[in-house]
Design a protein around this motif. Structure first.
Motif, PDB file in Angstrom:
ATOM      1  N   LEU A   1      36.192  38.060  46.759  1.00  0.00           N
ATOM      2  CA  LEU A   1      37.616  38.411  46.652  1.00  0.00           C
ATOM      3  C   LEU A   1      38.491  37.375  47.342  1.00  0.00           C
ATOM      4  CD1 LEU A   1      37.423  42.255  47.293  1.00  0.00           C
ATOM      5  CD2 LEU A   1      37.588  41.065  45.114  1.00  0.00           C
ATOM      6  N   LYS A   2      38.023  36.851  48.454  1.00  0.00           N
ATOM      7  CA  LYS A   2      38.773  35.800  49.148  1.00  0.00           C
ATOM      8  C   LYS A   2      38.832  34.540  48.288  1.00  0.00           C
ATOM      9  CE  LYS A   2      37.824  37.426  53.801  1.00  0.00           C
ATOM     10  NZ  LYS A   2      37.216  37.156  55.103  1.00  0.00           N
ATOM     11  N   ASP A   3      37.699  34.199  47.647  1.00  0.00           N
ATOM     12  CA  ASP A   3      37.673  33.034  46.766  1.00  0.00           C
ATOM     13  C   ASP A   3      38.676  33.196  45.627  1.00  0.00           C
ATOM     14  OD1 ASP A   3      35.692  31.962  48.314  1.00  0.00           O
ATOM     15  OD2 ASP A   3      34.057  32.486  46.926  1.00  0.00           O
ATOM     16  N   LEU A   4      38.694  34.381  45.009  1.00  0.00           N
ATOM     17  CA  LEU A   4      39.618  34.625  43.893  1.00  0.00           C
ATOM     18  C   LEU A   4      41.072  34.562  44.354  1.00  0.00           C
ATOM     19  CD1 LEU A   4      37.756  37.534  42.078  1.00  0.00           C
ATOM     20  CD2 LEU A   4      37.861  35.134  41.403  1.00  0.00           C
ATOM     21  N   HIS A   5      41.337  35.073  45.542  1.00  0.00           N
ATOM     22  CA  HIS A   5      42.692  35.043  46.097  1.00  0.00           C
ATOM     23  C   HIS A   5      43.182  33.601  46.283  1.00  0.00           C
ATOM     24  CE1 HIS A   5      46.082  36.133  48.683  1.00  0.00           C
ATOM     25  NE2 HIS A   5      45.664  35.171  49.516  1.00  0.00           N
ATOM     26  N   TYR A   6      42.355  32.777  46.903  1.00  0.00           N
ATOM     27  CA  TYR A   6      42.773  31.399  47.166  1.00  0.00           C
ATOM     28  C   TYR A   6      42.820  30.552  45.900  1.00  0.00           C
ATOM     29  CZ  TYR A   6      42.632  32.500  52.087  1.00  0.00           C
ATOM     30  OH  TYR A   6      42.883  33.068  53.307  1.00  0.00           O
ATOM     31  N   MET A   7      41.983  30.866  44.912  1.00  0.00           N
ATOM     32  CA  MET A   7      42.070  30.155  43.624  1.00  0.00           C
ATOM     33  C   MET A   7      43.384  30.468  42.927  1.00  0.00           C
ATOM     34  SD  MET A   7      38.313  30.468  42.049  1.00  0.00           S
ATOM     35  CE  MET A   7      36.903  30.043  43.027  1.00  0.00           C
ATOM     36  N   LYS A   8      43.826  31.719  43.007  1.00  0.00           N
ATOM     37  CA  LYS A   8      45.104  32.095  42.402  1.00  0.00           C
ATOM     38  C   LYS A   8      46.248  31.385  43.114  1.00  0.00           C
ATOM     39  CE  LYS A   8      47.722  34.575  39.699  1.00  0.00           C
ATOM     40  NZ  LYS A   8      47.692  34.485  38.246  1.00  0.00           N
ATOM     41  N   LYS A   9      46.151  31.286  44.425  1.00  0.00           N
ATOM     42  CA  LYS A   9      47.180  30.575  45.202  1.00  0.00           C
ATOM     43  C   LYS A   9      47.258  29.100  44.809  1.00  0.00           C
ATOM     44  CE  LYS A   9      48.762  33.507  48.332  1.00  0.00           C
ATOM     45  NZ  LYS A   9      50.155  33.773  48.552  1.00  0.00           N
ATOM     46  N   ARG A  10      46.105  28.508  44.445  1.00  0.00           N
ATOM     47  CA  ARG A  10      46.078  27.108  44.023  1.00  0.00           C
ATOM     48  C   ARG A  10      46.478  26.925  42.568  1.00  0.00           C
ATOM     49  NH1 ARG A  10      40.493  26.453  45.224  1.00  0.00           N
ATOM     50  NH2 ARG A  10      40.402  27.498  47.216  1.00  0.00           N
ATOM     51  N   GLY A  11      46.689  28.036  41.839  1.00  0.00           N
ATOM     52  CA  GLY A  11      47.157  27.941  40.464  1.00  0.00           C
ATOM     53  C   GLY A  11      46.086  28.098  39.401  1.00  0.00           C
ATOM     54  N   LYS A  12      44.883  28.462  39.794  1.00  0.00           N
ATOM     55  CA  LYS A  12      43.812  28.641  38.816  1.00  0.00           C
ATOM     56  C   LYS A  12      43.804  30.096  38.345  1.00  0.00           C
ATOM     57  CE  LYS A  12      39.007  27.423  38.133  1.00  0.00           C
ATOM     58  NZ  LYS A  12      37.775  26.948  38.740  1.00  0.00           N
ATOM     59  N   ASP A  13      43.831  30.312  37.018  1.00  0.00           N
ATOM     60  CA  ASP A  13      43.914  31.666  36.479  1.00  0.00           C
ATOM     61  C   ASP A  13      42.557  32.306  36.216  1.00  0.00           C
ATOM     62  OD1 ASP A  13      46.695  31.740  36.521  1.00  0.00           O
ATOM     63  OD2 ASP A  13      46.849  30.775  34.571  1.00  0.00           O
ATOM     64  N   VAL A  14      41.558  31.502  35.871  1.00  0.00           N
ATOM     65  CA  VAL A  14      40.236  32.040  35.538  1.00  0.00           C
ATOM     66  C   VAL A  14      39.165  31.236  36.261  1.00  0.00           C
ATOM     67  CG1 VAL A  14      38.595  32.446  33.672  1.00  0.00           C
ATOM     68  CG2 VAL A  14      41.019  32.786  33.258  1.00  0.00           C
ATOM     69  N   GLU A  15      38.218  31.954  36.845  1.00  0.00           N
ATOM     70  CA  GLU A  15      37.061  31.335  37.490  1.00  0.00           C
ATOM     71  C   GLU A  15      35.831  31.715  36.681  1.00  0.00           C
ATOM     72  OE1 GLU A  15      34.285  29.708  40.265  1.00  0.00           O
ATOM     73  OE2 GLU A  15      36.336  29.262  39.700  1.00  0.00           O
ATOM     74  N   ILE A  16      34.988  30.734  36.372  1.00  0.00           N
ATOM     75  CA  ILE A  16      33.774  30.994  35.607  1.00  0.00           C
ATOM     76  C   ILE A  16      32.582  30.825  36.539  1.00  0.00           C
ATOM     77  CG2 ILE A  16      32.339  30.224  33.701  1.00  0.00           C
ATOM     78  CD1 ILE A  16      34.908  29.453  32.268  1.00  0.00           C
ATOM     79  N   ARG A  17      31.773  31.898  36.654  1.00  0.00           N
ATOM     80  CA  ARG A  17      30.604  31.879  37.535  1.00  0.00           C
ATOM     81  C   ARG A  17      29.658  33.003  37.160  1.00  0.00           C
ATOM     82  NH1 ARG A  17      32.430  33.749  43.506  1.00  0.00           N
ATOM     83  NH2 ARG A  17      33.688  31.906  43.361  1.00  0.00           N
ATOM     84  N   PRO A  18      28.377  32.890  37.551  1.00  0.00           N
ATOM     85  CA  PRO A  18      27.456  34.010  37.339  1.00  0.00           C
ATOM     86  C   PRO A  18      27.763  35.126  38.336  1.00  0.00           C
ATOM     87  CG  PRO A  18      26.328  32.167  38.361  1.00  0.00           C
ATOM     88  CD  PRO A  18      27.711  31.700  38.062  1.00  0.00           C
ATOM     89  N   LEU A  19      27.537  36.360  37.933  1.00  0.00           N
ATOM     90  CA  LEU A  19      27.792  37.499  38.807  1.00  0.00           C
ATOM     91  C   LEU A  19      26.522  38.325  38.985  1.00  0.00           C
ATOM     92  CD1 LEU A  19      31.192  38.925  37.521  1.00  0.00           C
ATOM     93  CD2 LEU A  19      30.789  37.640  39.598  1.00  0.00           C
ATOM     94  N   LYS A  20      26.348  38.841  40.165  1.00  0.00           N
ATOM     95  CA  LYS A  20      25.272  39.777  40.445  1.00  0.00           C
ATOM     96  C   LYS A  20      25.820  41.194  40.257  1.00  0.00           C
ATOM     97  CE  LYS A  20      23.268  36.644  43.760  1.00  0.00           C
ATOM     98  NZ  LYS A  20      23.056  36.334  45.150  1.00  0.00           N
TER      99      LYS A  20
END
Length: 111
Positions: A69-88
């Motif tokens: 959740l912290k990663d997603l928060h900071y990616m949004k702050k940097r302007g990235k709308d979608v993150e692609i990664r494997p999920l458990k």
């Protein structure tokens, strides 16, 4: 033969060629129709591999216990709308709990 049937026929041929070359796992982007065709007609196992996660900001980021959740928060702050990664499975539960949307980008096909 219609275009849709032709594309599914080409997909079937590609999978047969890969199987003949002794490839055991493929990682491909698939549409819903292709995924259903592979599972129901060709009887191969297909599972989700990579997910696209919509980024969003959270309040009180310092109180969040989950790194995803912290990663997603900071990616949004940097302007990235979608993150692609494997999920458990654990990550999926966390995202569902906090209302973060995700979708499958690539599938793993077992030949």
């Amino acid at each position: 033969m219609k275009t849709k049937q032709y594309k599914l026929s080409c997909l079937k041929k590609q999978l047969k060629d890969k199987k003949a070359k002794r490839v055991s796992i493929l990682i491909w982007k698939l549409t819903k129709e292709q995924k259903e065709y592979i599972e129901n007609v060709l009887h191969l196992r297909v599972e989700s591999y990579l997910y696209g996660i919509r980024t969003k900001t959270f309040k009180n980021i310092s109180q969040l216990n989950y790194n995803i959740l912290k990663d997603l928060h900071y990616m949004k702050k940097r302007g990235k709308d979608v993150e692609i990664r494997p999920l458990k499975i654990k990550d999926k539960k966390i995202l569902d709990e906090y209302g973060v949307r995700y979708y499958t980008v690539k599938y793993k096909i077992y030949l």
